[in-house]
Design an enzyme around this catalytic site. Structure first.
Site, PDB file in Angstrom:
ATOM      1  N   ASP A 159       0.840  -1.193   0.000  1.00  0.00           N
ATOM      2  CA  ASP A 159       0.000   0.000   0.000  1.00  0.00           C
ATOM      3  C   ASP A 159       0.879   1.248   0.000  1.00  0.00           C
ATOM      4  O   ASP A 159       2.029   1.218   0.452  1.00  0.00           O
ATOM      5  CB  ASP A 159      -0.953   0.010   1.196  1.00  0.00           C
ATOM      6  CG  ASP A 159      -0.224   0.006   2.534  1.00  0.00           C
ATOM      7  OD1 ASP A 159       0.713  -0.801   2.702  1.00  0.00           O
ATOM      8  OD2 ASP A 159      -0.581   0.807   3.424  1.00  0.00           O
ATOM      9  N   GLU A 178       0.201  -1.063   5.925  1.00  0.00           N
ATOM     10  CA  GLU A 178       1.245  -0.520   6.792  1.00  0.00           C
ATOM     11  C   GLU A 178       1.150   0.988   6.957  1.00  0.00           C
ATOM     12  O   GLU A 178       1.433   1.525   8.039  1.00  0.00           O
ATOM     13  CB  GLU A 178       2.618  -0.901   6.224  1.00  0.00           C
ATOM     14  CG  GLU A 178       3.793  -0.606   7.167  1.00  0.00           C
ATOM     15  CD  GLU A 178       4.338   0.810   7.030  1.00  0.00           C
ATOM     16  OE1 GLU A 178       5.114   1.234   7.908  1.00  0.00           O
ATOM     17  OE2 GLU A 178       3.983   1.522   6.042  1.00  0.00           O
TER      18      GLU A 178
END
Length: 376
Positions: A84, A145
């Site tokens: 991400d 994250e």
């Protein structure tokens, strides 16, 4: 064969990385992150047994790859990285994949798709050369994250507990160095409740939640000191300019070098909750990254190996404790030997100038390949 002499080609690696960069994958867009995981799974499937782990809590899923090994299933090496990014869909329009000499730009290219790709290429080169790592290798790519890993922390910790070592290809530090510890980070959700009124006809009858939040943000950020920092990075409020706002929401981040400093900072922030002039201020705890204390023996032994490999590659590898949390916080906190920031060199992460040094793709690929062959 010396893994540092394997035929890593930075130009070829950049060509392979390009589809990853042009597949935008902001954390909050689960479908976009899953498209990125599809690309990673395809590249890994040529070498490994692939598992697609469904997402939860509104996030995308994970990819877990286990590579062939005579001792498959025994404790080995875990490479953990997130796919991400902080960049919303459409960022490619203003930050396109673009090479200028030895620099290449793109959303997420530094944080941390470049390092992830270098890890995959390291394994590919070892397999192509017929080199067997002493320990089994697992790669785990995760989707969340950038928002504190709320949906996959348990999965990361469970996978780490099955292994002897953890490598994290987060971006290298400014000097190309690695990370051997990380500060603690806490997130908070803030909310003010005011009293609505017509902003034109009856302004004095209202109590603005936005104004109250603005004052609280100034107060919160003024609490920053050497031991603990505070910042507010998200704020949402209001729908009509002619209405005094009744609700305002924000998100705050606090970082400290020690758990004690963080605990003190958390207590000071939570003490700000209450009511003033008819406006209430609420604070709830969000996700927390624990302190990964530096100088753990297992981590330092890994770092010494990495330093030796770096010297053979022509540079001195430094190691330090760092802010800017990663999933290494969790594995380091567990006491599992962890070496972080093994990824690419670059600058501008989380900005519209994010870029990498192209040559560092091959450098970090060799470094990671060397680690995979030296750890036992």
């Amino acid at each position: 064969m010396d893994p540092l002499k394997l035929p890593f080609d930075a130009d070829a690696m950049l060509a392979g990385l390009r589809p990853w960069i042009e597949c935008e994958s902001p954390t909050w867009d689960a479908a976009a992150v899953d498209r990125m995981m599809d690309l990673a799974a395809y590249d890994l499937a040529q070498m490994a047994e692939i598992e697609r782990i469904p997402g939860r809590m509104g996030f995308g899923g994970c990819v877990r790859a286990r590579f062939p090994h005579p001792n498959k299933g025994e404790p080995g090496i875990l490479i953990v990285g997130h796919m991400d990014t902080v960049h919303p869909i459409g960022t490619l329009a203003v930050l396109p994949f673009k090479r200028e000499g030895d620099i290449c730009y793109g959303p997420g290219i530094m944080d941390m798709k470049g390092g992830n790709y270098a890890s995959v290429e390291a394994i590919r080169q070892l397999i192509a050369a017929g080199m067997q790592t002493p320990l089994p290798v697992t790669v785990l790519f995760t989707p969340d994250e950038e928002v504190g890993t709320p949906s996959t922390r348990e999965l990361i910790e469970a996978e780490a507990a099955r292994n002897k070592y953890v490598l994290v290809p987060e971006p290298a530090r400014d000097d190309g160095g690695a990370v051997i510890g990380r500060y603690a980070i806490a997130r908070f959700n803030l909310r003010t409740h005011g009293l609505p009124s017509h902003a034109g006809a009856r302004l004095s009858e209202g109590k603005s939640a936005i104004a109250a939040m603005a004052r609280k943000i100034i107060e919160i950020e003024a609490m920053t000191g050497d031991d603990c920092t505070f910042s507010v990075g998200v704020i949402h409020a209001g729908q009509w300019v002619n209405c005094v706002s009744s609700v305002c929401e924000a998100e705050a981040l606090s970082m400290a070098k020690t758990q004690g400093d963080l605990d003190d900072g958390v207590a000071r922030l939570m003490a700000l909750a209450g009511e003033e002039n008819g406006v209430s201020f609420e604070i709830t705890r969000g996700v927390t990254r624990p302190v990964w204390e530096p100088d753990q023996p297992g981590t330092m032994a890994m770092f010494e190996i990495a330093k030796d490999l770096a010297r053979d590659l022509g540079f001195e590898l430094t190691g330090t404790s760092s802010g800017g949390g990663s999933d290494g916080n969790f594995t380091g906190f567990m006491g599992i030997p962890t070496l972080d920031s093994l990824g690419v060199r670059g600058k501008g992460l989380h900005t519209l100038t994010e870029h990498i040094e192209v040559a560092s793709l091959a450098e970090r690929g060799r470094l990671i390949a060397g680690m995979l062959m030296r750890l036992s």
